[in-house]
Design an enzyme around this catalytic site. Structure first.
Site, PDB file in Angstrom:
ATOM      1  CD  GLU A   1      91.782  22.569  41.495  1.00 51.40           C
ATOM      2  OE1 GLU A   1      91.220  23.462  42.136  1.00 51.40           O
ATOM      3  OE2 GLU A   1      91.175  21.884  40.620  1.00 51.40           O
TER       4      GLU A   1
ATOM      5  N   GLY B   1      94.603  19.616  38.198  1.00 54.17           N
ATOM      6  CA  GLY B   1      95.960  19.398  37.683  1.00 54.17           C
ATOM      7  C   GLY B   1      96.742  20.691  37.654  1.00 54.17           C
ATOM      8  CB  THR B   2      96.695  23.889  36.430  1.00 52.90           C
ATOM      9  OG1 THR B   2      95.356  23.919  35.918  1.00 52.90           O
ATOM     10  CG2 THR B   2      97.603  23.235  35.407  1.00 52.90           C
TER      11      THR B   2
ATOM     12  N   GLY C   1      94.482  27.763  40.385  1.00 54.86           N
ATOM     13  CA  GLY C   1      93.883  28.986  39.812  1.00 54.86           C
ATOM     14  C   GLY C   1      92.416  28.845  39.444  1.00 54.86           C
TER      15      GLY C   1
ATOM     16  N   GLY D   1      71.915  33.778  25.981  1.00 51.81           N
ATOM     17  CA  GLY D   1      72.196  34.529  27.211  1.00 51.81           C
ATOM     18  C   GLY D   1      73.069  35.739  26.923  1.00 51.81           C
TER      19      GLY D   1
ATOM     20  N   GLY E   1      74.364  37.851  29.055  1.00 51.72           N
ATOM     21  CA  GLY E   1      75.073  38.297  30.267  1.00 51.72           C
ATOM     22  C   GLY E   1      76.517  38.606  29.911  1.00 51.72           C
ATOM     23  CB  ILE E   2      79.498  39.249  32.052  1.00 53.70           C
ATOM     24  CG1 ILE E   2      78.713  40.177  32.988  1.00 53.70           C
ATOM     25  CG2 ILE E   2      80.915  39.729  31.837  1.00 53.70           C
ATOM     26  CD1 ILE E   2      78.993  41.620  32.886  1.00 53.70           C
TER      27      ILE E   2
ATOM     28  CB  VAL F   1      67.007  29.518  23.429  1.00 52.30           C
ATOM     29  CG1 VAL F   1      67.252  28.179  22.752  1.00 52.30           C
ATOM     30  CG2 VAL F   1      67.764  30.625  22.728  1.00 52.30           C
TER      31      VAL F   1
ATOM     32  CG  HIS G   1      95.001  67.955  30.930  1.00 57.09           C
ATOM     33  ND1 HIS G   1      93.758  67.696  30.398  1.00 57.09           N
ATOM     34  CD2 HIS G   1      95.714  68.602  29.965  1.00 57.09           C
ATOM     35  CE1 HIS G   1      93.708  68.188  29.165  1.00 57.09           C
ATOM     36  NE2 HIS G   1      94.886  68.727  28.874  1.00 57.09           N
TER      37      HIS G   1
END
Ligand code: FAD
Ligand code: NAD
Length: 471
Positions: free
Chosen positions: A36, A39-40, A42, A184, A186-187, A242, A450
């Site tokens: 990777e 450097g970190t 995830g 955009g 989107g999410i 755009v 409930h």
């Protein structure tokens, strides 16, 4: 390479796809190296994606609630102000804790973590340009490409991550911009637009399509989400593209065109967020050295067992086909190691949930109404609003609904679409039901505690094949 450098599996990329495959392979007794360069560990998700965005969404929601939604709850508070530096620090603490946690898990499972940039020398050897300087070569019986994705740039607007930002810059702005235009809807656009709108920016989302939420969101849910986000202060320009921009002045100018022949306009903003999708990342990987094939969108071409044209080189996650989601990458990472170890594995691509972490949340799994219509598949719809759910009403948080789609003959569940509080947690129940081939009657006959929001899920199931009680 020396014999000691030979591994059973070399993984290039330590994102969700790469680190999960590394842990799983370690558990299966493989000798593994995970390369990777960041450097970190995830990847995008932990460093500049899922995790920091959810930290900002959670804390901006709390801020917004305290500022605007406490009076009618009988809580009087004094002046509320934002300490943006501390706000960002809280996010960074979450990120660091989790990336360090992944590093610990790799160590625990005997994985060698190599910090550097990996590139193919040939089909079995990877050269690593080490972050600390120098290089080394590692050799693998199996190699896994898990190099992820990057933001798609907008032609003609240079990203400086300060004024013109991708999601990465939008996670670390050092002041609340007075105005933010999001290209955009989107999410990413809606999640990051929500964060900055809650913190005080005037946010405008420009979306090319006639609905927000990106591909896959059910149209009825998308319309409801747009209405609620508009009520929170976000402006929308839909069916609008755009077409260019100018960053030379104090304010950034964007030229926009209505897709259906309206008048071209210029809009101004202090900050622009480019959120028009992500593209596979294979830069510097040396794929050309081995003649690896990419499709027209730059994705590594694989078969159903994640094999590239070289059977010992496989590929999973954002850099290949399928939705760009962390949990999809994670499922594939486990499956690909199972294929290597045992010759079989499993991911059900028809059953991958999606969640948008706005407020209310939007979550779905399976087919949308427009999917079913376009394939001429008959379906029945059941809908239950949170305004009829006791817990949502008690919480004064009752916008939204649960929508179920089922086969009219067999009653088998085909899709679930939720907009409402905690939709992102509730979708796990829908995913389990879909995975097990449940009917809506199966769900309706399952006792739900409930008072919980999940009772709305049960009542939507009742509404699909029969009648709900509380409506
Ligand atoms: P990545 O996470 O991109 O990891 C790939 C890694 O490979 C990177 O760390 C990169 O540095 C490294 N790498 C690349 N090339 C090399 C090389 N040659 N040598 C060494 N290392 C290399 N998904 C969700 O499911 N839920 C969410 O809430 C969510 N929120 C998101 C929010 C944002 C703002 C963004 C941008 C994305 C979000 N996503 C979310 C998507 C999610 O982050 C990705 O689907 C996920 O990270 C994909 O994992 P991956 O391992 O395939 O790729
Ligand atoms: P997206 O594909 O979801 O949305 C991009 C939007 O931009 C589309 O609706 C598209 O029509 C629009 N667009 C494209 N060009 C345009 C233009 N010139 N003008 C106006 N609109 C334009 O992409 P994204 O929001 O950038 O997200 C990227 C990826 O990251 C997605 O695959 C998403 O699933 C993932 N992600 C997931 C989560 C989550 O699961 N909560 C959060 C963030 C990101």
């Amino acid at each position: 390479a020396s014999a000691s450098e030979e591994k059973d599996l070399i993984i290039i990329g330590g994102g969700v796809a790469g680190y999960v495959a590394a842990i799983k392979a370690g558990q299966e007794g493989f000798k593994v190296a995970c390369i990777e360069k960041r450097g970190t560990l995830g990847g995008t998700c932990l460093n500049v994606g899922c995790i920091p965005s959810k930290a900002l969404l959670n804390n901006s929601h709390i801020y917004h609630m305290i500022k605007h939604d406490t009076k009618n709850r009988g809580i009087d508070v004094g002046d509320v102000s934002l300490n943006l530096q501390q706000f960002m620090k809280a996010k960074d603490t979450a990120v660091t804790g989790l990336t360090k946690g992944v590093e610990f898990l790799l160590k625990k499972n005997g994985v060698e973590y190599i910090k550097g940039t990996g590139s193919f020398i040939n089909e079995h050897e990877i050269k690593v340009d080490l972050n600390e300087g120098g290089e080394r070569t590692v050799k693998g019986k199996n190699i896994l490409i898990a190099t992820g994705s990057e933001a798609t740039p907008f032609p003609g607007l240079e990203i400086d991550e300060k004024r013109v930002v991708t999601s990465t810059g939008a996670l670390s702005l050092d002041k609340v911009p007075e105005s933010l235009v999001v290209i955009g809807g989107g999410i990413i656009g809606l999640e990051m637009g929500s964060v900055w709108s809650r913190l005080g920016s005037k946010v405008t989302v420009v979306e090319f399509l006639d609905q927000i939420g990106g591909p896959g969101m059910d149209s009825e849910v998308s319309k409801a989400a747009q209405k609620l986000l508009k009520k929170q202060g976000i402006n929308f320009k839909l069916s609008t593209k755009v077409v260019g921009g100018d960053t030379s002045g104090d304010k950034i100018k964007l030229d926009i065109d209505a897709a259906k022949g309206g008048k071209p306009e210029t809009i101004e903003a202090e900050t622009v967020l480019v959120a028009i999708g992500r593209r596979p990342y294979t830069q510097g990987l040396g794929l050309e050295n081995i003649g690896m094939e990419l499709d027209e969108r730059g994705r590594v071409i694989i078969d159903s067992e994640y094999r590239t044209k070289f059977p010992h080189i496989r590929c999973v996650g954002d850099v290949t086909f399928g939705p760009m989601l962390a949990h999809k990458a994670e499922e594939e990472a486990v499956a690909v190691v199972e294929y290597m170890k045992k010759g079989y594995g499993h991911v059900n691509y028809g059953c991958i949930p999606s969640v948008m972490y706005t407020h209310p949340e939007v979550a779905w799994v399976g087919q949308s109404e427009q999917d079913l219509k376009s394939q001429n598949i008959p379906y029945r719809v059941g809908n239950f609003p949170f305004s009829a759910n006791s817990r949502a009403k008690t919480n004064l948080d009752s916008d939204g609904f649960v929508k179920m789609l089922a086969d009219p003959e067999t009653d088998r569940l085909l899709g679930v679409h939720i907009i409402g509080p905690n939709a992102g947690e509730m979708i796990a129940e829908a995913t389990l039901a879909l995975e097990y081939g449940a009917s809506t009657e199966d769900i309706a006959r399952t006792c739900h505690a409930h008072p919980t929001l999940a009772e709305a899920f049960k009542e939507a199931a009742m509404a699909t094949h029969s009648l709900p009680i509380h409506m």
